[in-house]
Write an enzyme that holds these catalytic residues in place. Structure first.
Site, short mmCIF file in Angstrom:
data_model
loop_
_atom_site.label_atom_id
_atom_site.label_comp_id
_atom_site.label_asym_id
_atom_site.label_seq_id
_atom_site.Cartn_x
_atom_site.Cartn_y
_atom_site.Cartn_z
N ASN A 152 -9.45 -9.23 33.76
CA ASN A 152 -8.13 -8.65 34.06
C ASN A 152 -8.17 -7.78 35.31
O ASN A 152 -7.14 -7.60 35.96
CB ASN A 152 -7.61 -7.90 32.83
CG ASN A 152 -7.10 -8.88 31.79
OD1 ASN A 152 -7.19 -10.10 31.98
ND2 ASN A 152 -6.57 -8.37 30.70
N GLU A 153 -9.36 -7.28 35.68
CA GLU A 153 -9.46 -6.58 36.97
C GLU A 153 -9.24 -7.58 38.11
O GLU A 153 -8.55 -7.27 39.09
CB GLU A 153 -10.85 -5.92 37.13
CG GLU A 153 -11.07 -4.69 36.28
CD GLU A 153 -11.39 -5.01 34.82
OE1 GLU A 153 -11.65 -6.19 34.49
OE2 GLU A 153 -11.36 -4.06 34.00
N ARG A 194 0.83 -1.21 0.00
CA ARG A 194 0.00 0.00 0.00
C ARG A 194 0.87 1.26 0.00
O ARG A 194 1.84 1.36 0.77
CB ARG A 194 -0.86 -0.01 1.27
CG ARG A 194 -1.76 1.16 1.42
CD ARG A 194 -3.11 0.90 0.87
NE ARG A 194 -4.03 1.97 1.21
CZ ARG A 194 -4.94 2.42 0.36
NH1 ARG A 194 -5.05 1.90 -0.84
NH2 ARG A 194 -5.76 3.38 0.74
N GLN A 217 8.56 6.30 9.07
CA GLN A 217 9.22 5.89 10.30
C GLN A 217 8.23 5.75 11.46
O GLN A 217 8.39 4.87 12.32
CB GLN A 217 10.32 6.88 10.68
CG GLN A 217 11.26 6.30 11.72
CD GLN A 217 12.45 7.19 11.99
OE1 GLN A 217 12.30 8.37 12.29
NE2 GLN A 217 13.64 6.65 11.86
N ARG A 220 -3.13 -8.15 45.98
CA ARG A 220 -3.23 -8.84 47.27
C ARG A 220 -1.86 -9.41 47.67
O ARG A 220 -1.43 -9.28 48.80
CB ARG A 220 -4.27 -9.96 47.14
CG ARG A 220 -4.66 -10.60 48.45
CD ARG A 220 -5.72 -11.65 48.23
NE ARG A 220 -7.01 -11.07 47.87
CZ ARG A 220 -7.94 -11.70 47.15
NH1 ARG A 220 -7.72 -12.92 46.70
NH2 ARG A 220 -9.08 -11.11 46.90
N HIS A 240 -4.02 -1.40 8.77
CA HIS A 240 -4.67 -1.80 7.52
C HIS A 240 -5.65 -0.75 7.01
O HIS A 240 -6.26 -0.94 5.95
CB HIS A 240 -5.41 -3.14 7.70
CG HIS A 240 -4.51 -4.33 7.67
ND1 HIS A 240 -3.69 -4.68 8.71
CD2 HIS A 240 -4.29 -5.26 6.70
CE1 HIS A 240 -3.01 -5.76 8.39
NE2 HIS A 240 -3.35 -6.14 7.19
N GLY A 241 -5.85 0.32 7.78
CA GLY A 241 -6.80 1.35 7.37
C GLY A 241 -8.20 0.77 7.27
O GLY A 241 -8.56 -0.12 8.04
N GLY A 242 -8.97 1.24 6.30
CA GLY A 242 -10.35 0.78 6.14
C GLY A 242 -10.45 -0.72 5.88
O GLY A 242 -11.40 -1.37 6.31
N GLU A 296 -11.91 -16.45 31.85
CA GLU A 296 -10.97 -17.13 32.77
C GLU A 296 -10.50 -16.21 33.88
O GLU A 296 -9.37 -16.29 34.33
CB GLU A 296 -9.76 -17.68 31.99
CG GLU A 296 -10.10 -18.63 30.86
CD GLU A 296 -10.64 -19.97 31.35
OE1 GLU A 296 -10.46 -20.27 32.54
OE2 GLU A 296 -11.26 -20.67 30.55
#
Ligand SMILES: Cc1cc2nc3c(=O)[nH]c(=O)nc-3n(C[C@H](O)[C@H](O)[C@H](O)COP(=O)(O)OP(=O)(O)OC[C@H]3O[C@@H](n4cnc5c(N)ncnc54)[C@H](O)[C@@H]3O)c2cc1C
Length: 121
Positions: A103-104, A4, A15, A112, A75-77, A100
């Site tokens: 994450n909190e 692209r 960059q 703890r 990848h844009g749109g 599972e």
């Protein structure tokens, strides 16, 4: 990114985008190392196994989602439409921040250990 072109250059020549790729690769490598350490702790019966697993689960699932989301952006749109498959990876990874043990809850486990058992990371 090597195909692209925008502003007369391949995307991979910018960059800012190279730096993003570098950060994505670094985050994924860090996540892999944390998962490997958690697995080693589990195999060895390390006393901090629960904390190591909670750290690895929290970090790897957050990093995985963020990296996939960045890939979609790159990848844009095209990233958003179904034909390229990136949007599916983003959706599939999002649930792992919930499944599972959210994450909190991983943070609850880590905090703890840090606060009540005086463990240093
Ligand atoms: C696609 C899918 C498949 C699933 N498959 C299974 C399965 O096979 N087996 C199974 O047992 N379960 C399964 N689950 C359930 C999953 O494990 C739970 O959704 C997950 O553990 C979160 O529980 P909850 O939905 O009750 O959220 P809740 O406990 O209601 O939490 C809601 C929000 O509050 C936050 N929260 C809760 N407590 C605290 C706290 N103390 N401190 C800070 N924040 C807190 C949570 O992090 C979350 O952001 C599945 C869920 C999904 C989406």
């Amino acid at each position: 990114m090597g195909v692209r072109k925008q502003f007369g250059k391949e995307l991979s020549a910018f960059q800012a985008l190279q730096f993003r790729i570098a950060d994505m690769a670094t985050e994924l490598e860090a996540a892999r190392l944390m998962v490997h350490r958690a697995a080693r702790s589990l195999d060895a019966g390390h006393p901090d196994t629960t904390m190591h697993c909670a750290m690895a689960k929290r970090f790897a699932t957050d990093a995985g989602f963020e990296v996939a989301n960045q890939a979609l952006q790159l990848h844009g749109g095209y990233g958003y439409i179904q034909e390229y498959g990136v949007e599916r990876i983003v959706r599939d990874l999002r649930v792992h921040q919930i499944l599972e043990g959210t994450n909190e809850v991983m943070r609850v486990i880590i905090a703890r250990k840090q606060l009540h058992e005086g463990r240093n990371v």
